[in-house]
Every structure is written in C-alpha cells, then in structure tokens.
Design a protein around this motif. Structure first.
Motif, PDB file in Angstrom:
ATOM      1  N   ASP A  96       0.828  -1.205   0.000  1.00  0.00           N
ATOM      2  CA  ASP A  96       0.000   0.000   0.000  1.00  0.00           C
ATOM      3  C   ASP A  96       0.864   1.258   0.000  1.00  0.00           C
ATOM      4  OD1 ASP A  96      -2.924   0.712   0.181  1.00  0.00           O
ATOM      5  OD2 ASP A  96      -2.157   1.930   1.825  1.00  0.00           O
ATOM      6  N   THR A  99       2.205   1.806  -3.403  1.00  0.00           N
ATOM      7  CA  THR A  99       1.135   2.217  -4.326  1.00  0.00           C
ATOM      8  C   THR A  99       0.924   3.728  -4.249  1.00  0.00           C
ATOM      9  OG1 THR A  99      -0.011   0.105  -4.137  1.00  0.00           O
ATOM     10  CG2 THR A  99      -1.309   1.981  -4.872  1.00  0.00           C
ATOM     11  N   VAL A 100       0.835   4.229  -3.025  1.00  0.00           N
ATOM     12  CA  VAL A 100       0.619   5.666  -2.837  1.00  0.00           C
ATOM     13  C   VAL A 100       1.826   6.450  -3.326  1.00  0.00           C
ATOM     14  CG1 VAL A 100       0.138   7.474  -1.162  1.00  0.00           C
ATOM     15  CG2 VAL A 100      -0.904   5.230  -0.885  1.00  0.00           C
TER      16      VAL A 100
ATOM     17  N   SER B 156      -6.188   1.534  -2.473  1.00  0.00           N
ATOM     18  CA  SER B 156      -5.218   1.776  -1.409  1.00  0.00           C
ATOM     19  C   SER B 156      -5.918   2.255  -0.149  1.00  0.00           C
ATOM     20  CB  SER B 156      -4.205   2.823  -1.858  1.00  0.00           C
ATOM     21  OG  SER B 156      -3.568   3.400  -0.734  1.00  0.00           O
TER      22      SER B 156
END
Lengths: 229, 229
Positions: A96, A99-100, B156
């Motif tokens: 995560d 991803t950000v 996310s």
DNA sequence: GGTTAGCAGATCGTTCAACAATCCTACGGT
DNA sequence: ACCGTAGGATTGTTGAACGATCTGCTAACC
C-alpha cells in the motif's frame, strides 16, 4: 539497545525539550517518536504505560495523550485493553505504501521545476556524505529527504504531511530489514540519475527511472517481509 | 441550532452508541464529529470543556482525549491554553485541498474499472434521490461519496483514508457557504456525465470533465472564502 | 490426554478532585 | 487614548482510586 539504555535515552530527550516545545504530552510523544526512529523500541515491542511514567516524568493521563498522538501517526498501535505496541508493518502495508508513493511521486516529479531540482540534488549530496562516513541509516534518511523533495514540488502542505507520514512508516520497516548498507547504498546513484535526467530536460525518462526505483525498492522490502510472516 | 438543542442532540448521540462502539473517548468523539457535520457547532465556534462534560457523560480527561482525536482529523483546532475551536477553513486551505484532489482523483479515474464505475453511478443515483427529496446536504454528501468512489479505484487503504480526511474538511467549508442547493445541485449532472464518459470508453474525456469540475468547484468555494477574510 | 471453566494477577479505561499555569478582561494610573 | 496590572475564568497536569478486561495458570471434567 537494552531497556536500561532506552530509559536513559528517554531522560535525555525529555530534559532537552521540556520547556522548548509545547505541552507535556507533545514532549513525551516527541521523545518516544525519536526513540522509535532510532531503533530503541523495535516493531512489535509492547510499550507498558507504567514503565515510561518515570523516564518521561509525566502522569499516566499525559502519557496516554502522547500515545494517542503517536497512534494517529501510525507509529504505534493501540489495542483496547491490551496496551500500546510499536507498529510492525505487514506485507500489505508495504504494498500500500508503495502504491501511494508511485501515484504521488510520479505526478510530482512531472511538475518539478529548477528550484525543486536543487533541493533534490542537495538531498543526494547529503546521502553521499553519509555514505562516505559509513552512516548507512543516514543514507536512508537522506533518501527519504530526496523523495520528500520530489513531492514538495507540488507545493501542497497536505501532500507534504502525507509524505512525512509515509516516510515515517517506511522507516519503521527499515528497522526490520537486514543489512542497512546493502539496502540503502545502491539507491543513492539511482537518485542522482533521476536528478540528472529531469534537470537535463528528459522529464519522462526521469519519471521512468523513478518508477523502476520504486518498484525495485518495493520488491526488495516485500522479500524481507513476506519471508517471516 | 441553539446551544440547548445541541446539548440535547449530544445526549441522544451518546446514548445511541455508548455500548456499540469502543472506548468512551471514541464515543464522545463520534458524537462531536456528527454534531459538527450536522452544523450544530459552526466553524470558528469555541468548544468549552466544561459545557460538554454533562451532555457527553464523560470525565474531563476522556473528553480531552476525544478532542485530540478530532484535532488529528483536523475537525477542531487545539490552541494551547486557549481551548478547542471548530475548524474554520481559510482560502489557502481550500486551494490546498483542491490541489490534492486534482492530483489524486485524475490519476485514480484513469485507473478505474467497471466495478468502480458502478460504485460511482450508485453515488450519483443516491444524489438524485436526495435532490428529489430536497435534501441538499444529502446531495453534497452523495457528491463526496462519488469522489471517494473514484479514489477507491486505486485500492489503497491509505489513499481512501486521505480522501476521507479531505472530504471531512471540505464539508466544514460547506457549512460556511450560502445556499446549499445552489452549490450542490448543479454538480450532480456533471458527475453523471463523468460516469457516462468513462464507462463509454472515453477515459481522457472523463478526466477532462473531472478536472473542469474540480476547478469550478474550487473557484466557487474560493469566492465564498476570500470575500470575508 | 486433551479440553474447558474459572480463578488470580497484571494492565488498561475512566473518573474525580485538586492545584499550577496561562489567558482574557476590566480596571485604574499616566 | 495608552499601558500595566489585578482578578476571574479556563486550560494543563497530576495522583490516586476503582471497575473492566485480558492473560496465563490451575484444576476439574469428559
């Protein structure tokens, strides 16, 4: 670091800031945050309230307020009726997080201008200095600063805050990985390459390099996290 | 809403959740959050600790923990030795909020898939239902849900959390604007247009529409905020 | 033998009352 | 009008207390 060392370090940190910063809860939170970042408290460690009352020189209520602050920064986890634990990232967290980062950093890099490039290259220089001094955690910190500089290109206070949050969480992960030199050193030259490309006018080339960088770092961290959970 | 009404509403909210949710501090924070969102406490209002001790049925320490929670959500502002105030957005806040939204939502929309489109169109349907019932704040809530659905495309947890934060802050701003119908209603059809475009295969067209949408909303909010400060 | 009930002990959640520190306001002097 | 200063109001912090909840252990039971 032993428990006794951690207690002593806390006394120092508290004494240093007691009257410089704001409330007692913030001072306590600052001290604990620093201790966690330094590795004095390791991910997964349980933090018992009573054990910190003395070293931090605050009351239980104030200490609990400090815990709330750190919990909202995701540095500790507050389990009801069970206590506070130093946050331990999971493989999902790592995925995560990256991803950000990909979403934000790639866009930010496209918007960067000359002033941002100098900030970025300053971070690279700082990292090289740390490498020369064999300060590998310093290299890691400099790398984080490099990526914060990318995001700062956008000029958004909230985005800066988010990036600060992400890097703090990532640092938690660093403590759980093996050889810090092996992990941090190689990214230094890749950062330099990104600066060169973007300041040389090849924006999309730089974006591509950054994307590869993030994918590789993610893979490397995931390897360390998926093996033992 | 008068002060007496607000107190009564708080009693209801507390009683409703006391044993459903977790700690007393969280229950108190939930009640206060709802009250702020409903407009019972307006931006800039000072919140005196003592005045809430009775209605919330918690001790001062617990109430202060609740304040910390809301302060970290940026719904209230905690000024040392001066108390807690309901957050009042500035023009700079509005600009920053929309900067982040543009960066995130445009990228998210590009990544959206069919499942995301259905979630988006459901939000639009919800908004239309609220409009038919002349529930204009409900329309605003549905609009926020639409944009949350866009961001959810990325998958996310942290981005979802960020978006929740941003929408909460934006809602604070809604309360400071005039006619809610005039502000919210017209965006409904534009949301529908975005869904149509993206589900029809015209991704970049949809992204363009979304960008215009955000620019217009930003301009409209800024007009309300720059006039009186 | 393995499983479950229940009993401490430890720790957390919450309250209460008190005092110290700080801020705001209104008063009085210049 | 300006400024410093009391006084009151509110927040910041503490310490002790008690109930609630979790953990691990013991013992009874199948």
């Amino acid at each position: 670091m032993s428990v006794e060392d951690a207690v002593g370090r806390l006394r120092d940190l508290v004494g240093l800031r007691r009257r410089v910063h704001g409330t007692a809860a913030e001072v306590a939170a600052d001290a604990l945050r620093e201790l966690i970042m330094e590795g004095g408290l390791r991910p997964g460690d349980r933090v018992v309230e009573e054990s910190l009352l003395g070293p931090l020189e605050v009351s239980r209520n104030t200490l609990r307020e400090a815990f709330r602050l750190l919990a909202h920064e995701k540095l500790v986890e507050h389990k009801v009726n069970r206590g506070v634990f130093v946050r331990a990232l999971t493989a999902d967290d790592v995925r995560d997080l990256f991803t950000v980062r990909v979403l934000i950093e790639l866009t930010a890099l496209r918007r960067s201008r000359e002033a941002d490039w100098t900030a970025m290259s300053q971070a690279v220089a700082k990292g090289k200095a740390c490498a020369k001094a064999h300060d590998w955690l310093g290299v890691g910190t400099a790398n984080m600063r490099f990526h914060k500089a990318i995001v700062a290109s956008v000029g958004s206070a909230r985005l800066d805050e988010l990036m600060g949050q992400l890097t703090a969480e990532l640092r938690l992960g660093f403590h759980e990985m093996g050889d810090p030199r092996a992990f941090h050193e190689k990214y230094l030259t890749r950062n330099a390459g990104i600066v060169d490309a973007v300041s040389g006018g090849d924006v999309e080339g730089a974006v591509g390099l950054l994307h590869e960088y993030l994918d590789d770092a993610k893979t490397e961290m995931l390897a360390a996290f998926s093996s033992d959970r």
